[in-house]
Design a protein around this motif. Structure first.
Motif, PDB file in Angstrom:
ATOM      1  N   GLU A   1     -18.571 -38.589   3.826  1.00  0.00           N
ATOM      2  CA  GLU A   1     -19.344 -38.709   5.057  1.00  0.00           C
ATOM      3  C   GLU A   1     -18.981 -40.043   5.716  1.00  0.00           C
ATOM      4  OE1 GLU A   1     -23.328 -40.473   2.959  1.00  0.00           O
ATOM      5  OE2 GLU A   1     -23.338 -38.380   3.644  1.00  0.00           O
ATOM      6  N   GLY A   2     -19.626 -40.314   6.865  1.00  0.00           N
ATOM      7  CA  GLY A   2     -19.349 -41.571   7.554  1.00  0.00           C
ATOM      8  C   GLY A   2     -18.108 -41.461   8.415  1.00  0.00           C
ATOM      9  N   TRP A   3     -18.077 -40.527   9.333  1.00  0.00           N
ATOM     10  CA  TRP A   3     -16.907 -40.353  10.213  1.00  0.00           C
ATOM     11  C   TRP A   3     -17.351 -40.472  11.641  1.00  0.00           C
ATOM     12  CZ3 TRP A   3     -12.081 -40.056   8.224  1.00  0.00           C
ATOM     13  CH2 TRP A   3     -12.015 -39.904   6.836  1.00  0.00           C
ATOM     14  N   GLU A   4     -17.809 -41.626  11.998  1.00  0.00           N
ATOM     15  CA  GLU A   4     -18.343 -41.788  13.345  1.00  0.00           C
ATOM     16  C   GLU A   4     -17.838 -43.059  14.013  1.00  0.00           C
ATOM     17  OE1 GLU A   4     -22.524 -41.573  12.746  1.00  0.00           O
ATOM     18  OE2 GLU A   4     -22.438 -39.509  12.026  1.00  0.00           O
ATOM     19  N   ALA A   5     -16.652 -43.485  13.622  1.00  0.00           N
ATOM     20  CA  ALA A   5     -16.103 -44.684  14.238  1.00  0.00           C
ATOM     21  C   ALA A   5     -15.060 -44.301  15.271  1.00  0.00           C
ATOM     22  CB  ALA A   5     -15.491 -45.588  13.179  1.00  0.00           C
ATOM     23  N   ARG A   6     -14.718 -45.263  16.118  1.00  0.00           N
ATOM     24  CA  ARG A   6     -13.711 -45.039  17.148  1.00  0.00           C
ATOM     25  C   ARG A   6     -12.363 -44.814  16.486  1.00  0.00           C
ATOM     26  NH1 ARG A   6     -13.710 -49.607  18.997  1.00  0.00           N
ATOM     27  NH2 ARG A   6     -15.478 -49.762  20.384  1.00  0.00           N
ATOM     28  N   GLY A   7     -11.728 -43.710  16.770  1.00  0.00           N
ATOM     29  CA  GLY A   7     -10.438 -43.405  16.166  1.00  0.00           C
ATOM     30  C   GLY A   7     -10.277 -41.927  15.949  1.00  0.00           C
TER      31      GLY A   7
ATOM     32  N   VAL B   1     -16.730 -43.950  -2.761  1.00  0.00           N
ATOM     33  CA  VAL B   1     -17.332 -42.722  -2.218  1.00  0.00           C
ATOM     34  C   VAL B   1     -17.990 -42.957  -0.863  1.00  0.00           C
ATOM     35  CG1 VAL B   1     -19.055 -40.932  -2.617  1.00  0.00           C
ATOM     36  CG2 VAL B   1     -17.658 -41.767  -4.518  1.00  0.00           C
ATOM     37  N   ASP B   2     -18.662 -44.098  -0.707  1.00  0.00           N
ATOM     38  CA  ASP B   2     -19.392 -44.328   0.538  1.00  0.00           C
ATOM     39  C   ASP B   2     -18.539 -45.074   1.555  1.00  0.00           C
ATOM     40  OD1 ASP B   2     -19.544 -46.441  -1.366  1.00  0.00           O
ATOM     41  OD2 ASP B   2     -20.968 -47.451  -0.062  1.00  0.00           O
ATOM     42  N   ALA B   3     -18.842 -44.819   2.825  1.00  0.00           N
ATOM     43  CA  ALA B   3     -18.153 -45.511   3.914  1.00  0.00           C
ATOM     44  C   ALA B   3     -19.089 -45.543   5.113  1.00  0.00           C
ATOM     45  CB  ALA B   3     -16.850 -44.795   4.289  1.00  0.00           C
ATOM     46  N   PRO B   4     -19.228 -46.676   5.782  1.00  0.00           N
ATOM     47  CA  PRO B   4     -18.663 -47.980   5.405  1.00  0.00           C
ATOM     48  C   PRO B   4     -19.386 -48.579   4.198  1.00  0.00           C
ATOM     49  CG  PRO B   4     -19.482 -47.988   7.693  1.00  0.00           C
ATOM     50  CD  PRO B   4     -19.986 -46.762   7.032  1.00  0.00           C
ATOM     51  N   SER B   5     -18.832 -49.620   3.644  1.00  0.00           N
ATOM     52  CA  SER B   5     -19.427 -50.291   2.488  1.00  0.00           C
ATOM     53  C   SER B   5     -20.763 -50.915   2.850  1.00  0.00           C
ATOM     54  CB  SER B   5     -18.484 -51.391   2.006  1.00  0.00           C
ATOM     55  OG  SER B   5     -18.464 -52.452   2.934  1.00  0.00           O
TER      56      SER B   5
ATOM     57  N   TRP C   1     -14.180 -40.373  18.611  1.00  0.00           N
ATOM     58  CA  TRP C   1     -15.064 -41.008  17.633  1.00  0.00           C
ATOM     59  C   TRP C   1     -15.062 -40.193  16.356  1.00  0.00           C
ATOM     60  CZ3 TRP C   1     -17.231 -45.686  18.563  1.00  0.00           C
ATOM     61  CH2 TRP C   1     -17.098 -46.154  19.880  1.00  0.00           C
ATOM     62  N   GLU C   2     -13.918 -40.129  15.738  1.00  0.00           N
ATOM     63  CA  GLU C   2     -13.795 -39.282  14.559  1.00  0.00           C
ATOM     64  C   GLU C   2     -13.085 -39.995  13.428  1.00  0.00           C
ATOM     65  OE1 GLU C   2     -11.851 -35.838  16.060  1.00  0.00           O
ATOM     66  OE2 GLU C   2     -13.501 -35.333  17.404  1.00  0.00           O
ATOM     67  N   ALA C   3     -13.191 -41.310  13.374  1.00  0.00           N
ATOM     68  CA  ALA C   3     -12.557 -42.053  12.290  1.00  0.00           C
ATOM     69  C   ALA C   3     -13.604 -42.440  11.255  1.00  0.00           C
ATOM     70  CB  ALA C   3     -11.849 -43.287  12.828  1.00  0.00           C
ATOM     71  N   ARG C   4     -13.128 -42.821  10.080  1.00  0.00           N
ATOM     72  CA  ARG C   4     -14.012 -43.243   9.001  1.00  0.00           C
ATOM     73  C   ARG C   4     -14.704 -44.540   9.399  1.00  0.00           C
ATOM     74  NH1 ARG C   4     -10.488 -44.424   5.737  1.00  0.00           N
ATOM     75  NH2 ARG C   4      -9.817 -42.494   4.785  1.00  0.00           N
ATOM     76  N   GLY C   5     -16.019 -44.548   9.399  1.00  0.00           N
ATOM     77  CA  GLY C   5     -16.746 -45.741   9.792  1.00  0.00           C
ATOM     78  C   GLY C   5     -18.058 -45.372  10.452  1.00  0.00           C
ATOM     79  N   ALA C   6     -18.662 -46.363  11.112  1.00  0.00           N
ATOM     80  CA  ALA C   6     -19.978 -46.125  11.690  1.00  0.00           C
ATOM     81  C   ALA C   6     -20.253 -47.104  12.817  1.00  0.00           C
ATOM     82  CB  ALA C   6     -21.051 -46.265  10.612  1.00  0.00           C
ATOM     83  N   ASP C   7     -21.285 -46.767  13.570  1.00  0.00           N
ATOM     84  CA  ASP C   7     -21.823 -47.674  14.574  1.00  0.00           C
ATOM     85  C   ASP C   7     -23.132 -48.195  14.005  1.00  0.00           C
ATOM     86  OD1 ASP C   7     -23.623 -48.501  16.684  1.00  0.00           O
ATOM     87  OD2 ASP C   7     -22.163 -47.702  18.096  1.00  0.00           O
ATOM     88  N   VAL C   8     -23.186 -49.480  13.664  1.00  0.00           N
ATOM     89  CA  VAL C   8     -24.387 -50.061  13.067  1.00  0.00           C
ATOM     90  C   VAL C   8     -25.084 -50.915  14.114  1.00  0.00           C
ATOM     91  CG1 VAL C   8     -25.285 -51.550  11.233  1.00  0.00           C
ATOM     92  CG2 VAL C   8     -23.340 -50.043  10.766  1.00  0.00           C
ATOM     93  N   ASP C   9     -26.135 -50.420  14.688  1.00  0.00           N
ATOM     94  CA  ASP C   9     -26.889 -51.159  15.714  1.00  0.00           C
ATOM     95  C   ASP C   9     -25.996 -51.624  16.862  1.00  0.00           C
ATOM     96  OD1 ASP C   9     -28.837 -50.832  13.787  1.00  0.00           O
ATOM     97  OD2 ASP C   9     -28.902 -52.947  13.205  1.00  0.00           O
ATOM     98  N   GLY C  10     -24.988 -50.816  17.202  1.00  0.00           N
ATOM     99  CA  GLY C  10     -24.124 -51.178  18.318  1.00  0.00           C
ATOM    100  C   GLY C  10     -22.875 -51.945  17.921  1.00  0.00           C
TER     101      GLY C  10
ATOM    102  N   ARG D   1     -19.440 -51.779  15.887  1.00  0.00           N
ATOM    103  CA  ARG D   1     -18.570 -50.758  15.305  1.00  0.00           C
ATOM    104  C   ARG D   1     -17.978 -51.255  13.992  1.00  0.00           C
ATOM    105  NH1 ARG D   1     -20.493 -48.530  19.435  1.00  0.00           N
ATOM    106  NH2 ARG D   1     -19.410 -48.481  21.437  1.00  0.00           N
ATOM    107  N   VAL D   2     -18.045 -50.401  12.979  1.00  0.00           N
ATOM    108  CA  VAL D   2     -17.502 -50.716  11.664  1.00  0.00           C
ATOM    109  C   VAL D   2     -16.435 -49.684  11.320  1.00  0.00           C
ATOM    110  CG1 VAL D   2     -18.033 -51.082   9.233  1.00  0.00           C
ATOM    111  CG2 VAL D   2     -19.761 -51.595  10.971  1.00  0.00           C
ATOM    112  N   HIS D   3     -15.227 -50.155  11.013  1.00  0.00           N
ATOM    113  CA  HIS D   3     -14.109 -49.286  10.657  1.00  0.00           C
ATOM    114  C   HIS D   3     -13.872 -49.382   9.163  1.00  0.00           C
ATOM    115  CE1 HIS D   3     -13.169 -49.276  14.995  1.00  0.00           C
ATOM    116  NE2 HIS D   3     -13.562 -50.542  14.923  1.00  0.00           N
ATOM    117  N   ALA D   4     -13.644 -48.232   8.516  1.00  0.00           N
ATOM    118  CA  ALA D   4     -13.467 -48.211   7.067  1.00  0.00           C
ATOM    119  C   ALA D   4     -12.077 -47.697   6.719  1.00  0.00           C
ATOM    120  CB  ALA D   4     -14.543 -47.340   6.432  1.00  0.00           C
TER     121      ALA D   4
END
Lengths: 252, 252, 252, 252
Positions: B175-181, C143-147, C177-186, C188-191
Motif C-alpha cells: 500500500e502507500g501509492w499516492e505520491a507524485r510519479g 513492508v510499509d511505505a513511506p517509513s 499520483w501513482e508512485a510509492r509514497g504519500a502526502d503527509v499534511d501537504g 509530499r513523501v517519496h519512497a
C-alpha cells in the motif's frame, strides 16, 4: 543437457573466500566442489575435486603460483587476489598460450559491478565535458589516498580527454593545494575519510549549465559476488587472459 | 581547405532560438547566415542566405512544414521543436528518401548531453542490477509529472531488463501509492517539485551491498548548445533521418 | 570519586539487545551487570544485579510491563522497543509521578543520531523555504511505505510551516499520483525501494535560486549505539518521562 | 495601523543592488524610496527620500563610510558589501552606542538562507560525530580555494568539537595531500571546481554505521533576497550591531 559448473575456491577461509563459497553454493548453475586454503596442495585439491574453474582470493605472495598450478591442472582461473604486476600477467598469458586448449584466466582488480560500470561510463562521457573531477570516500582506516579505483578512474578520464583532443580543464585557483587527494594526469581526485562509510566514488562532469554525476557505493563485500559469478560463467568460454571485469560486460 | 558551415536558425526570436544564435556565432567553425522567424518565408530565407544547415526551434504547429520546406530547398535540418509524432517522422523519412542527395535530418527530443548520456548509461547498466528506480526533480511550475525524459529513461530500463530476462524487481510494499510519479513498465518513477530547481534526474540501481547512481542536472538552456552544435556538425555527413542525440555520440 | 553506571539489558539475546550489550561493555563509564531475556523475571534480575539503568529492547507485548516492573524496582529505564501508544506512555508518566525519587524513563522511537538530527534540522529550516519534500530510501523487503521516520519528518515540516503561517507549497501538477509514497499534511513523501540500501532519508528544501538538502544514512544497527548510550547517561539525571532522543541533545 | 518600511538601496546599479531593488519592489510590506549609486551623496539621498532602512551593496572602499553617514542620518543599515574587518565593525558598534535611539545595523557576510542554515546545523551536529569533512563545489573561474564559506563552516565544526572535548578525527592516511583544499583547524575541506556549477557546499558527518549530510546549493543571486528582506524587517527592531544572518533566524 544443461549442467552446472564445478567450482573450487582458493583462500576459502578468508573473508572474501568464505563470502565467495556461500555465493557459489547459492547459485543454481554452480557447484562448490572444493574449499582450498593454506596448507592444502592446490593441484591435488582441484584434481581430486574435479573442479572446472577455480576462484583465487589468496594473498599476493601465493596467487601467481596458484594460477600456474591451476593451468597445469587444466583448470580455468578467476583471480581476485591483488599483487599482480605487468610481468606476472605476462607470464600467465604466455603459459595460457603454451597450454592452449581453450583454457582461460580472468584477473580483475575490482569485481564490483557498480564500480566497474562507473569507471566505464566516466571514461565514455569524459570527452563531452569541459570539466571532470573525482571524489572518493572511504572509512578512515584506509591507509592509501586516493584509492586505486579513483586513480584508475581519473587516469581513464584523462586518457579519454587526450584522445578527444581536449586541453587542460578550466581552473582559476592558484593556491590552496593541501587537501587529501591527488592530481592524476590533470584530473583532480579528492579523498574523503569518514567513519561509517565503506567505499564510494563520485565522478562529476560539467559543461555550461549542466552536470552529470556518476556515483558508486560499495557497502559490503557481498557486492562483489555478482561480478565473481559472472567471471566464473564467462571464463569457460573465453580462452586466454582477460584483465578487467569490464571486458565481460555488454556495454555496446 | 577547411571551411565553416553556414547555419540558419528558425524561431530565432524565441528563447531557445536566440540562445542558439549566440552559440552559433560563438563557434569558430560555424557561420550564422540567417535568423528566421514568424512572418518570414522559410524557403526564401534559407535560399537567399545560402544556409547549408537550418536549426528549427519553432512551435509544434510549424515545425513539420518547415522541415519539408528545408528539404525542398536542399538544406539539412536539425530539429529541437517538439510535437513530432511517429507519423510526422515517417513523412520526413520518406521525403528524405525521395530527394536523396545526402540530405540529412536530426530530430532530438533532448539536446542535453548529460540527460542523453544518463539515459544511455542507465539503459546499459540496468541488466546488471536487481533494482532500479528513477527520481526526477523539477521546478514547481511544471505541469506534467513525471517528466517525459524520466518516462523515457524508465521505459529504456524496463526494456533492457526484459531483454536480459530479468523478472519484476523485489518490492514488499503493498500500500502507500499516492505520491507524485508513476509506474512505467514496472519501473517506479518519483517526481519531486521544488522551488529553486530547474530540471534534474537521478537513476538509482541496486544490488546486494552496492548502489550505482547516475544523476543529471540541467541548470540553464545553454546546456543544450553543445548538443545542438554537435548535431549541426554531424547532420551534414549523415544522410537520412536520425532520431535522438545518442546516435551522434561515440559510446562504444 | 567518579564511578560507572550499572546497566541491565532486557531482550539481550535479540539483535538490538546483543549489539547493545557489546556497546555497554565497550564503554569505559558503563558496566553491564545483567543480560535479561525471555523466561527471566525482570524484577528479580535487576534487583540481584544491582542495575541502576535498564535498557529495554524487547517486543511490543512485553515492553510496558517491563518498564512498570523496573520502576517498582527503583531502576531507570531506556526504552527502544516499539509498540508504545499515547495511553501506555501516559501510564508510565503517572507511575513515575507516583514513585518520584528522581526516577527517569526515556522512550525513543529512533536512537539514530543522524536520523533524529535530520528531523530536527528539517523542522527548524522548514519555515524559511517555499518548498519542502521528503525522499526516503529503504531495502525492498520493507513492508510499509513511506517509513514511520519519513512520516514523522513530513509531519514536523508541515507543523512548522503552519506555525509560520505559510500556505500550501507551489505545485502545478494535477495528475500523475501513482508512485510509492504519500502526502503527509501537504508535504509530499517519496519512497524508494532498492536492493543494497538499508535506511536513508533526504529532505529537500527549496527557495528561488537555492536548495538545502539534509540527508541521513543508516547503514547498520551499530549506528543506534551512540544514542542508546547517551540515553543511559542522561536518564539518571532526568526525572520523569522523556519521549524522543532529541530532548537529550544540545541543539540550542 | 500597519505600514510599510521605506527602503533605500546603495549600490543600486550593481548586480546585487539591482536584484535587491527588484526584490524590495516586489515585497508588499516594503517600499523602495531611493536608488543610490556612485556620485550620489548618501546622506542627502536618504534624508530626501525619507528612508527608514538602507541596504548597502557597494564596494569595500565605500561601505564603512556609507554606514556612518546612514547612522548620522538616523537610518538603519543592512550591509551585504564585503571588506569589513574587526576594527571597522568595532567603529560601527561604537557609533551605534553613541547615537542610541534604537538604531540598528545588520552586517552579513552571507545572506543565503540555505548557506547560513547549513553552517549552523553543521556546527550543532558536529559534537555528536566521530568524523566531519567539508566538500565545497564552485564554478572554475573562482580564484580562491577553499571558499570563505567552507572555511567558516570548517572552523565552526572544529570549534564545536573542541568545546565538546573531542580529539582529532580518525584518519590513517599519511601521504597523498596534493588536492585542491585545506585543513582548517583539523577539519579537511575539499574544493571541487566544475564548469556548470555556481556555489555549493556539502558537510559530511560520520559515526559507525551512519552518516549525516548537509548540502547547500546556491544557483542564483536571487537566493540572497529572502535573507536581505528578513534583515530589513528585523533591523528596525534590533538596536545595535548584529553580525551574521543566523542571529535573525529562529533556530532554538
Amino acid at each position: 543437457m544443461s549442467s552446472t559448473i564445478r567450482v573450487a575456491v582458493l583462500g576459502a577461509a578468508g573473508r572474501m573466500g568464505s563470502t565467495t563459497c556461500a555465493a557459489v553454493e547459492a547459485a543454481a548453475d554452480l557447484e562448490l566442489v572444493a574449499r582450498v586454503d593454506v596448507g592444502d596442495d592446490v593441484a591435488t585439491a582441484v584434481r581430486e575435486s574435479g573442479a572446472q574453474v577455480a576462484i583465487d582470493f589468496t594473498i599476493p605472495s601465493a596467487t601467481e603460483a596458484n594460477v600456474h598450478a591451476l593451468l597445469d591442472a587444466g583448470v580455468h582461473a578467476v583471480v581476485g587476489a591483488t599483487g599482480w604486476t605487468d610481468e606476472s600477467k605476462a607470464r600467465v598469458a604466455e603459459h595460457l598460450e603454451r597450454v592452449g586448449g581453450g583454457l582461460g584466466v580472468v584477473i580483475a582488480p575490482n569485481f564490483g559491478l557498480s564500480a566497474v560500470l562507473a569507471m566505464q561510463f566516466a571514461a565514455k562521457a569524459a570527452r563531452y565535458f569541459e570539466s571532470a573531477e573525482v571524489v572518493e570516500l572511504h572509512h578512515p582506516n584506509k591507509v592509501d589516498a586516493p584509492s586505486g579505483t579513483a586513480r584508475h578512474t581519473a587516469a581513464a578520464i584523462a586518457a579519454a580527454r587526450r584522445d578527444a583532443g581536449l586541453g587542460p580543464m578550466p581552473d582559476a585557483t592558484e593556491e590552496g593545494w593541501e587537501a587529501r587527494g591527488a592530481d592524476v594526469d590533470g584530473v583532480r581526485v579528492h579523498a574523503v575519510r569518514l567513519r561509517g562509510l565503506v567505499a564510494h566514488e563520485e565522478v562529476l562532469l560539467g559543461n555550461p549549465g549542466e552536470q552529470l554525476v556518476i556515483r558508486q557505493d560499495s557497502f559490503d563485500r557481498v557486492s562483489f559476488m555478482p561480478g565473481v559469478l559472472l567471471a566464473v560463467r564467462e571464463v569457460v568460454r573465453r580462452p586466454g587472459l582477460t584483465v578487467g571485469l569490464e571486458h565481460l560486460l555488454d556495454l555496446a
